[in-house]
Design a protein around this motif. Structure first.
Motif, short mmCIF file in Angstrom:
data_model
loop_
_atom_site.label_atom_id
_atom_site.label_comp_id
_atom_site.label_asym_id
_atom_site.label_seq_id
_atom_site.Cartn_x
_atom_site.Cartn_y
_atom_site.Cartn_z
N LYS A 193 -9.02 -75.82 18.44
CA LYS A 193 -10.12 -76.72 18.59
C LYS A 193 -9.82 -78.01 19.25
CE LYS A 193 -13.30 -75.35 14.93
NZ LYS A 193 -14.18 -75.64 13.83
N THR A 236 -13.42 -71.39 17.33
CA THR A 236 -12.65 -72.20 17.97
C THR A 236 -13.36 -72.25 19.47
OG1 THR A 236 -11.59 -70.03 18.93
CG2 THR A 236 -10.69 -71.11 16.83
N ASP A 237 -12.68 -72.86 20.10
CA ASP A 237 -13.03 -73.27 21.83
C ASP A 237 -13.23 -72.06 22.49
OD1 ASP A 237 -13.13 -75.82 20.72
OD2 ASP A 237 -11.52 -76.49 22.37
N PRO A 281 -16.40 -76.72 17.84
CA PRO A 281 -15.61 -76.53 19.09
C PRO A 281 -15.95 -77.66 20.00
CG PRO A 281 -17.13 -74.71 18.88
CD PRO A 281 -17.30 -75.52 17.55
N ASN A 325 -4.29 -81.00 19.29
CA ASN A 325 -5.60 -80.10 19.14
C ASN A 325 -6.21 -80.72 17.50
OD1 ASN A 325 -3.91 -78.68 17.00
ND2 ASN A 325 -3.12 -77.51 18.67
N ARG A 326 -6.92 -80.17 16.95
CA ARG A 326 -7.50 -80.61 15.71
C ARG A 326 -6.31 -80.35 14.57
NH1 ARG A 326 -11.71 -84.42 15.52
NH2 ARG A 326 -12.95 -83.96 17.22
#
Length: 440
Positions: free
Chosen positions: A52, A424-425, A119, A66-67
């Motif tokens: 993400k 997720t993205d 996301p 990222n996250r």
């Protein structure tokens, strides 16, 4: 007072009924609060943070946050702050406190603070909010109450994080992760509902449990709530990390230069120390930035703790304190942190590739909502036997998040949002392409 604020009580399913429980067992090597940490870090929701967006969607540079990496770094700073706070609480309030318990409370809250983010980061959040305000979607929203609709039009990752750990993960709608009350309250930055505000801490669906939690801790009376004192440390750890690490990523991506940050690090680290690092002939640019960030985080964390202790009585009383950085007494640190955030706002968040990808995210999440919300609406109004082939198959895509025929329309829409926010993205992009007929 602190006996309540550091409560190890949990809300969990016992004999088929959700109730408050006080576990008797206390393992010296794995305390109640240590278990909280383990429960979060082993969840699917936490693991998915690795795919993400923190700031830069689909970054091709493996060094970019990222996250997941962001949350781990925030938790590291939070653990240090919690350890110092635990020692201070025992000393100032003559309480028998294990500082490591407090460290785990803050660390776990930091781990979970972004677990409900959608996301594509805040761009994804904005797309969902906007979908529920569009005139063309009004027919699907007319039967929602004002409070229910507000949960969607003001959707907030903070409230979704609270929902994830109390409802969705592990024991779904039966206590969730059953974290201790102290850890849960430390996670809450905005102890209020969505009505009339942009930032809030719980949805209508969690209002009853939220009231129980904050009343049990002595932080609420059913109509208004005070922040848990340790939540200020969780928030400060997040502020410190994102302000500095966003800049570190921007330098790595060549969006800003090391020279652009010189004044910031002179304020946060000191002119002499900053020059020593920048003039080093044995370190690469990446190593210099990492060193400066580490020194700055250390200075900011120590000052945060000092300010927390100086204002602890006012914080416990629930006085209106926005956050700890806003009341820093060290002007250099206060201004350096502010300059770092301004640089990110002006140069990083407006970087062209980031804007392009966020606009792409707008279409991706819009496609998911168009299909899934409308399928949930048909389920509610026509029943399972009245669903079209497309809507039936769309709901099947949601797996365990699939809304059921029984229950309110609000709850069905929540399950759709739960599902999309949990993506997720990569998965959101793939699924949107499939639904648009472009994934073959």
């Amino acid at each position: 007072m602190w006996n309540k604020l550091l409560s190890s009580k949990r809300y969990k399913l016992k004999d088929g009924v959700l109730q408050i429980v006080q576990e008797d067992s206390y393992d010296l090597y794995r305390t109640h609060f240590h278990r909280d940490y383990d429960r979060v870090i082993f969840t699917n929701a936490f693991r998915r943070l690795s795919k993400k967006t923190q700031v830069h969607p689909f970054a091709k540079n493996d060094h970019i946050h990222n996250r997941l990496t962001h949350s781990l770094e925030v938790a590291s700073v939070g653990r240090s702050l919690g350890l110092m706070a635990g020692e201070m609480i025992g000393r100032r309030f003559a309480q028998k406190v294990n500082p490591y318990d407090v460290a785990y409370m803050v660390q776990t809250a930091c781990l979970a603070h972004d677990i409900g983010n959608p996301p594509f980061g805040h761009a994804g959040e904005e797309v969902i909010k906007e979908w529920f305000t569009k005139e063309k979607n009004r027919p699907f929203l007319e039967t929602l109450s004002e409070a229910e609709l507000s949960d969607f039009t003001n959707l907030d990752g903070n409230a979704q994080s609270f929902r994830v750990v109390t409802q969705i993960e592990n024991s779904s709608f039966a206590g969730g992760l059953s974290l201790t009350f102290a850890t849960l309250a430390t996670l809450v930055k905005y102890p209020r509902s969505s009505k009339g505000v942009q930032k809030f801490g719980f949805f209508q669906s969690e209002a009853k449990f939220f009231d129980l939690l904050f009343s049990e801790l002595g932080l609420g009376d059913g109509s208004s709530y005070k922040r848990h004192p340790l939540s200020y440390l969780m928030e400060a750890a997040d502020d410190i990390c994102y302000a500095l690490l966003d800049i570190q990523d921007a330098i790595e991506l060549k969006i800003v230069s090391l020279e652009d940050t010189r004044e910031i690090f002179e304020l946060l680290v000191g002119s002499r120390e900053s020059r020593e690092v920048l003039c080093s002939s044995t370190q690469s640019k990446t190593q210099k930035v990492s060193r400066l960030v580490a020194l700055a985080i250390n200075n900011l964390a120590l000052h945060t703790m000092s300010v927390f202790e100086q204002n602890i009585d006012a914080i416990v009383e629930g006085e209106d304190i926005k956050d700890l950085p806003s009341i820093f007494s060290d002007e250099d640190l206060k201004n350096g942190l502010k300059m770092a955030k301004n640089l990110a706002r002006e140069r990083v968040f407006n970087e062209q590739r980031k804007i392009e990808l966020e606009l792409g995210a707008y279409n991706i999440i819009g496609v998911l909502l168009d299909n899934m919300i409308k399928a949930a609406y048909d389920l509610h109004t026509k029943g399972e036997n009245g669903l079209t082939f497309k809507n039936r198959r769309t709901l099947e895509l949601m797996g365990e998040n699939k809304p059921r025929y029984f229950g309110s329309l609000y709850h069905k829409y929540q399950r759709v949002v739960d599902h999309i926010v949990g993506m997720t993205d990569n998965h959101a992009t793939h699924l949107a392409h499939q639904l648009s007929g472009m994934g073959y």
